[in-house]
Design an enzyme around this catalytic site. Structure first.
Site, PDB file in Angstrom:
ATOM      1  N   GLU A   1     -37.899 -16.909  57.233  1.00 12.30           N
ATOM      2  CA  GLU A   1     -37.136 -17.943  57.945  1.00 12.30           C
ATOM      3  C   GLU A   1     -36.273 -17.296  59.045  1.00 12.30           C
ATOM      4  O   GLU A   1     -36.171 -17.813  60.152  1.00 12.30           O
ATOM      5  CB  GLU A   1     -36.255 -18.670  56.923  1.00 12.30           C
TER       6      GLU A   1
ATOM      7  N   GLY B   1     -37.361 -32.242  57.042  1.00 16.33           N
ATOM      8  CA  GLY B   1     -36.127 -32.525  57.793  1.00 16.33           C
ATOM      9  C   GLY B   1     -35.160 -33.410  57.030  1.00 16.33           C
ATOM     10  O   GLY B   1     -34.269 -34.016  57.611  1.00 16.33           O
TER      11      GLY B   1
ATOM     12  N   TYR C   1     -26.743 -25.209  62.871  1.00 16.83           N
ATOM     13  CA  TYR C   1     -26.725 -24.302  61.709  1.00 16.83           C
ATOM     14  C   TYR C   1     -26.402 -22.860  62.113  1.00 16.83           C
ATOM     15  O   TYR C   1     -25.501 -22.237  61.556  1.00 16.83           O
ATOM     16  CB  TYR C   1     -28.077 -24.357  60.970  1.00 16.83           C
TER      17      TYR C   1
ATOM     18  N   GLY D   1     -33.446 -32.242  54.277  1.00 15.15           N
ATOM     19  CA  GLY D   1     -32.485 -31.404  53.555  1.00 15.15           C
ATOM     20  C   GLY D   1     -32.930 -31.061  52.145  1.00 15.15           C
ATOM     21  O   GLY D   1     -32.115 -30.691  51.304  1.00 15.15           O
ATOM     22  N   LEU D   2     -34.243 -31.179  51.869  1.00 14.13           N
ATOM     23  CA  LEU D   2     -34.735 -30.874  50.516  1.00 14.13           C
ATOM     24  C   LEU D   2     -35.533 -29.569  50.492  1.00 14.13           C
ATOM     25  O   LEU D   2     -36.270 -29.298  49.547  1.00 14.13           O
ATOM     26  CB  LEU D   2     -35.589 -32.030  49.978  1.00 14.13           C
ATOM     27  N   SER D   3     -35.421 -28.803  51.567  1.00 18.56           N
ATOM     28  CA  SER D   3     -35.984 -27.446  51.623  1.00 18.56           C
ATOM     29  C   SER D   3     -37.493 -27.366  51.575  1.00 18.56           C
ATOM     30  O   SER D   3     -38.068 -26.577  50.804  1.00 18.56           O
ATOM     31  CB  SER D   3     -35.394 -26.580  50.514  1.00 18.56           C
TER      32      SER D   3
ATOM     33  N   ASP E   1     -23.819 -19.912  50.823  1.00 16.75           N
ATOM     34  CA  ASP E   1     -24.791 -18.918  50.337  1.00 16.75           C
ATOM     35  C   ASP E   1     -24.912 -17.725  51.284  1.00 16.75           C
ATOM     36  O   ASP E   1     -25.398 -16.680  50.884  1.00 16.75           O
ATOM     37  CB  ASP E   1     -26.161 -19.543  50.017  1.00 16.75           C
TER      38      ASP E   1
ATOM     39  N   ASP F   1     -32.025 -21.892  48.973  1.00 14.33           N
ATOM     40  CA  ASP F   1     -33.202 -22.763  48.879  1.00 14.33           C
ATOM     41  C   ASP F   1     -34.378 -22.020  48.260  1.00 14.33           C
ATOM     42  O   ASP F   1     -35.085 -22.540  47.392  1.00 14.33           O
ATOM     43  CB  ASP F   1     -33.609 -23.258  50.275  1.00 14.33           C
TER      44      ASP F   1
HETATM   45  C1  GLA Z   1     -29.836 -24.852  54.421  1.00 12.31           C
HETATM   46  C2  GLA Z   1     -30.060 -23.342  54.289  1.00 12.31           C
HETATM   47  C3  GLA Z   1     -29.387 -22.790  53.028  1.00 12.31           C
HETATM   48  C4  GLA Z   1     -27.943 -23.243  52.916  1.00 12.31           C
HETATM   49  C5  GLA Z   1     -27.819 -24.743  53.145  1.00 12.31           C
HETATM   50  C6  GLA Z   1     -26.395 -25.182  53.188  1.00 12.31           C
HETATM   51  O1  GLA Z   1     -30.506 -25.538  53.411  1.00 12.31           O
HETATM   52  O2  GLA Z   1     -31.420 -23.051  54.263  1.00 12.31           O
HETATM   53  O3  GLA Z   1     -29.502 -21.397  52.999  1.00 12.31           O
HETATM   54  O4  GLA Z   1     -27.128 -22.507  53.788  1.00 12.31           O
HETATM   55  O5  GLA Z   1     -28.452 -25.148  54.338  1.00 12.31           O
HETATM   56  O6  GLA Z   1     -25.789 -25.003  51.958  1.00 12.31           O
END
Ligand code: GLA
Length: 394
Positions: A163, A125, A225, A127-129, A39, A175
């Site tokens: 962010e 934490g 990241y 990975g579900l934003s 993204d 996200d």
């Molecule tokens: C996190 C970031 C996103 C994306 C994903 C990986 O969730 O917030 O913008 O880069 O990692 O796809």
């Protein structure tokens, strides 16, 4: 169903502020079917909002300048003066909110004080934003309460900028976009270059998407990241220098990449190679979903995992274990680490009547190997951020 989240949030509001909230908002987390780390590289992604939410209970305080925010689940609160200069603070959760407010603090936006309580069913934490849900949820609230006329797209962009500038994570837009634009039973195919998007029916023909939470927590501020972001930017710089005619990263070819391999260096080469392949996989996945070819979708998910693990190097032994073992089970069409990586969840495409058996076997194996109890999330694809207008009962 929402009551289990809404009622305690309202209860907390009433006890702390001695009044009723005037509005309730629900801001969802997301899954991503495929298109990871592309993204911020002009790629396509296939996310969807899910039925895990941050619930905000809110009241405006006209004629005052103080905004008090309570993070119910953390047992913390923070008050700021809406008329003073906004800077990042020690509480990371508050930075997501302050980062949004700082962008909207303009003379034409006539804010007043507020009281806010929020609570969440989106695991942090994992990975579900949860952070995107917090940023965009707050931007959405300000937009509604103070009639700012911000478009949905700009709400997502404001969340992303928050962010970047207040949380220090150079994330892409996926996200935030999913949290704002989510639609019940639809996956979003988002072009992260133009932000054009279309919806696809999430009809998985007797298969379901299950999340296995490794319970390895990560924060993208301290994970790799931002390093990945830098490595990719380095690669793009070399590509652009050698092929100035090409504008979008996704228009570079494997052949061009190979021609600049030496100049780019092995690390950036591997990252870019993964990205170009992943961008193509997303387009193939969208076609597979439209054609009802769920088996091929599964194959693509598994290929993505291999790429994330060996080329992009954002997996970890726990997630590799969960994926490898899931793939050995009958009825599992595909599996991969989901989100930014370095921990969190795997997403698994499993035949509906095999899910219970797969969960039982993988949980046992994971416990035995790592001494960690894996969590399982059955998620439903849901609408994006909205005000909750039904009666809530306490
Ligand atoms: C996190 C970031 C996103 C994306 C994903 C990986 O969730 O917030 O913008 O880069 O990692 O796809």
């Amino acid at each position: 169903m929402h009551e289990q989240l809404i009622n305690p949030t309202v209860e907390k509001f009433k006890t702390r502020f001695k009044s009723e909230p005037e509005h309730i908002f629900l801001s969802p987390g997301r899954i991503n079917i495929i298109g990871e780390h592309v993204d911020y590289s002009d790629g396509f992604v296939l996310p969807a909002a899910i039925d895990k939410y941050i619930c905000f209970a809110v009241r405006k305080l006209p004629g005052t300048n103080f905004c008090t925010v309570i993070a119910k689940d953390l047992g913390e609160e923070y008050t700021f003066d809406i008329t003073t200069e906004i800077k990042p603070v020690g509480q990371m959760w508050m930075n997501y909110i302050l980062g949004v407010f700082s962008q909207l603090q303009k003379p034409e936006n006539l804010f007043c004080g507020m009281e806010i309580v929020f609570s969440s069913t989106i695991p942090m934490g994992a990975g579900l934003s949860s952070s995107a849900a917090l940023e965009c949820g707050f931007a959405f609230i300000l937009n509604e309460l103070f009639h700012l006329q911000i478009s949905k797209k700009d709400i997502a962009v404001i969340g992303q900028k928050s962010e970047h500038s207040f949380a220090g994570v150079q994330c892409g837009i996926m996200d935030q976009f999913a949290s704002v634009f989510g639609k019940e039973n639809k996956v979003i195919m988002l072009d992260c270059n133009s932000l054009q998007h279309q919806y696809f029916d999430a009809d998985l023909k007797g298969y379901s998407l299950l999340l296995f939470d490794s319970c390895v927590k990560h924060s993208h501020l301290t994970s790799g990241y931002n390093d990945r972001h830098k490595e990719v930017e380095h690669g793009k710089k070399i590509l652009r220098k050698n092929f100035p005619e090409i504008e979008k990263f996704r228009d570079f070819t494997m052949d061009m990449l190979d021609r600049v391999k030496e100049e780019m260096g092995n690390t950036s080469y591997k990252r870019c190679l993964y990205l170009l392949k992943e961008i193509q996989r997303v387009e193939m996945a969208a076609k597979a979903i439209s054609a009802g070819n769920i088996e091929y979708l599964g194959t693509l998910l598994t290929e993505t995992h291999a790429g994330l693990s060996t080329e992009f190097e954002v997996s970890c032994s726990e997630l590799d274990f969960l994926v490898e073992n899931a793939l050995q089970q009958e009825g599992v069409l595909g599996a991969r680490i989901m989100g930014g990586g370095f921990g969190g969840c795997s997403i698994n495409l499993i035949e509906e009547n095999k899910t219970e058996e797969v969960i039982r076997i993988i949980s046992e194996k994971y416990l035995e190997h790592f001494n960690i109890r894996m969590k399982v999330y059955h998620v439903t694809i849901s609408d994006g951020i909205k005000e909750y207008t039904n009666e809530y009962i306490i």
